[in-house]
Design a protein around this motif. Structure first.
Motif, mmCIF file in Angstrom:
data_model
loop_
_atom_site.group_PDB
_atom_site.id
_atom_site.type_symbol
_atom_site.label_atom_id
_atom_site.label_comp_id
_atom_site.label_asym_id
_atom_site.label_seq_id
_atom_site.Cartn_x
_atom_site.Cartn_y
_atom_site.Cartn_z
ATOM 1 N N LEU A 1 5.904 -13.938 6.780
ATOM 2 C CA LEU A 1 5.926 -14.949 5.723
ATOM 3 C C LEU A 1 4.710 -14.862 4.803
ATOM 4 O O LEU A 1 4.710 -15.462 3.724
ATOM 5 C CB LEU A 1 5.995 -16.342 6.342
ATOM 6 N N ASN A 2 3.688 -14.143 5.234
ATOM 7 C CA ASN A 2 2.462 -14.000 4.438
ATOM 8 C C ASN A 2 2.304 -12.526 4.082
ATOM 9 O O ASN A 2 1.943 -11.705 4.928
ATOM 10 C CB ASN A 2 1.262 -14.505 5.254
ATOM 11 N N THR A 3 2.574 -12.181 2.832
ATOM 12 C CA THR A 3 2.600 -10.770 2.439
ATOM 13 C C THR A 3 1.239 -10.110 2.597
ATOM 14 O O THR A 3 1.139 -8.988 3.119
ATOM 15 C CB THR A 3 3.091 -10.633 0.981
ATOM 16 N N LYS A 4 0.172 -10.774 2.163
ATOM 17 C CA LYS A 4 -1.161 -10.166 2.256
ATOM 18 C C LYS A 4 -1.593 -9.980 3.703
ATOM 19 O O LYS A 4 -2.203 -8.960 4.050
ATOM 20 C CB LYS A 4 -2.181 -11.020 1.495
ATOM 21 N N GLN A 5 -1.275 -10.945 4.550
ATOM 22 C CA GLN A 5 -1.631 -10.801 5.958
ATOM 23 C C GLN A 5 -0.785 -9.729 6.640
ATOM 24 O O GLN A 5 -1.241 -9.101 7.605
ATOM 25 C CB GLN A 5 -1.471 -12.139 6.690
ATOM 26 N N VAL B 1 -0.044 -6.908 5.355
ATOM 27 C CA VAL B 1 -0.775 -5.657 5.090
ATOM 28 C C VAL B 1 -1.902 -5.495 6.107
ATOM 29 O O VAL B 1 -2.098 -4.412 6.674
ATOM 30 C CB VAL B 1 -1.326 -5.644 3.656
ATOM 31 N N ASN B 2 -2.652 -6.573 6.360
ATOM 32 C CA ASN B 2 -3.713 -6.525 7.371
ATOM 33 C C ASN B 2 -3.144 -6.184 8.739
ATOM 34 O O ASN B 2 -3.717 -5.382 9.492
ATOM 35 C CB ASN B 2 -4.443 -7.869 7.441
ATOM 36 N N GLU C 1 0.858 -1.189 0.000
ATOM 37 C CA GLU C 1 0.000 0.000 0.000
ATOM 38 C C GLU C 1 0.894 1.239 0.000
ATOM 39 O O GLU C 1 1.638 1.460 -0.951
ATOM 40 C CB GLU C 1 -0.988 -0.043 1.169
ATOM 41 N N ASP C 2 0.908 2.052 1.064
ATOM 42 C CA ASP C 2 1.714 3.277 1.043
ATOM 43 C C ASP C 2 3.061 3.097 1.748
ATOM 44 O O ASP C 2 3.754 4.062 2.031
ATOM 45 C CB ASP C 2 0.937 4.432 1.695
#
Length: 300
Positions: A269-273, A275-276, A255-256
């Motif tokens: 290890l989890n890129t999408k998580q 971000v969360n 994101e930013d």
């Protein structure tokens, strides 16, 4: 012996009770009726081995990976994902009661959007069979090495590249590490962000040939290659770091947030998580002029 599994353990094992002692049984699920053997008596608890499922839980699923038991990397591969989340939520509640004396409400888990093919990094030792290198995992609490044909939790590009790298290594007739000669290949370390891959070859005291490096650089997505020379027996994966080719750091945009990672950098290890995770922390933070981020890997 026959018993009913009562609860989860913190490592995904089932817990039953025998003569007043808890029995930790890998691959057993709460509410299942099972038969088991006692493997060891650890004083305050027992370790059991599941021998037969008598009544199976509705939470159980067929594990996708054929070596999930031997590998030991995915302790809950046999459990449906909603039940995995419930198990983790229950363990969190018990931990808060035990260590913080808190028995109030907790917020819902932010579930993994991709329970498979999400892992952006791997550190896999090399083995050798009939003169060919392969990568794998040591079975838990043993020195038995399990060959890995395919990993279902690695990102698709990471896993594809791992297999292609092994193919090239075998075309160049490279060998696994020999502790007496202090030469050979010990560990394959890879990271994948934004479809870009960094590779670190952990080796003995040798130079990597230009021809081999050239072939690896032709693989789609490979942007960075390092060598780590390690001849000690310490558990630390890395030794002396040598930058070989491409980009010295891995750059990724969340994101930013712009991040740069060196090979030793820790990242979720989890890129999408991740971000969360960062968004939750950002929402909870006071709107102050100065923020100190401490004890959090590279910092984000």
């Amino acid at each position: 012996m026959k018993t009913t599994v009562k609860k989860w353990g913190i490592n995904g094992e089932g817990i039953a009770f025998h003569e007043g002692k808890p029995v930790f049984i890998e691959n057993a699920i709460p509410d299942e009726v099972i038969e088991f053997d006692i493997k060891s008596d650890e004083g305050t608890y027992l370790v059991g081995e599941l021998t037969r499922l008598v009544e199976q839980s509705s939470k159980r699923r067929y594990p996708l990976c054929p070596i999930w038991k031997e590998c030991g990397g995915c302790a809950l591969m046999h459990v449906k994902y909603p039940a995995q989340c419930k198990m983790k939520e229950g363990n969190l509640k018990e931990t808060l009661i035990k260590y913080a004396d808190y028995n109030g409400r907790i917020l819902p888990i932010l579930k993994n959007p991709e329970p498979l093919s999400y892992r952006n990094s791997c550190k896999l030792p090399f083995g050798e069979e009939y003169g060919e290198l392969y990568t794998g995992m040591y079975e838990r609490d043993t020195n038995h090495f399990q060959k890995m044909e395919r990993c279902y939790v690695h990102s698709k590009l990471l896993e594809q590249t791992r297999q292609e790298v092994l193919k090239i290594m075998n075309e160049h007739h490279l060998k696994m590490y020999d502790d007496k000669k202090k030469t050979g290949y010990r560990t394959l370390v890879m990271k994948e962000f934004d479809s870009k891959i960094q590779i670190i070859f952990v080796t003995g005291k040798e130079d990597i040939s230009e021809e081999f490096i050239r072939d690896v650089t032709q693989l789609e997505g490979v942007v960075s290659i390092w060598q780590s020379v390690k001849t000690e027996t310490k558990r630390e994966v890395f030794g002396d770091m040598r930058f070989i080719w491409g980009e010295e750091k891995m750059h990724l945009q969340l994101e930013d947030i712009q991040l740069s990672l060196l090979p030793r950098s820790f990242f979720q290890l989890n890129t999408k998580q991740s971000v969360n995770l960062y968004n939750v922390v950002k929402d909870w933070m006071p709107r102050s002029k100065t923020t100190v981020e401490a004890y959090s890997g590279i910092g984000a």
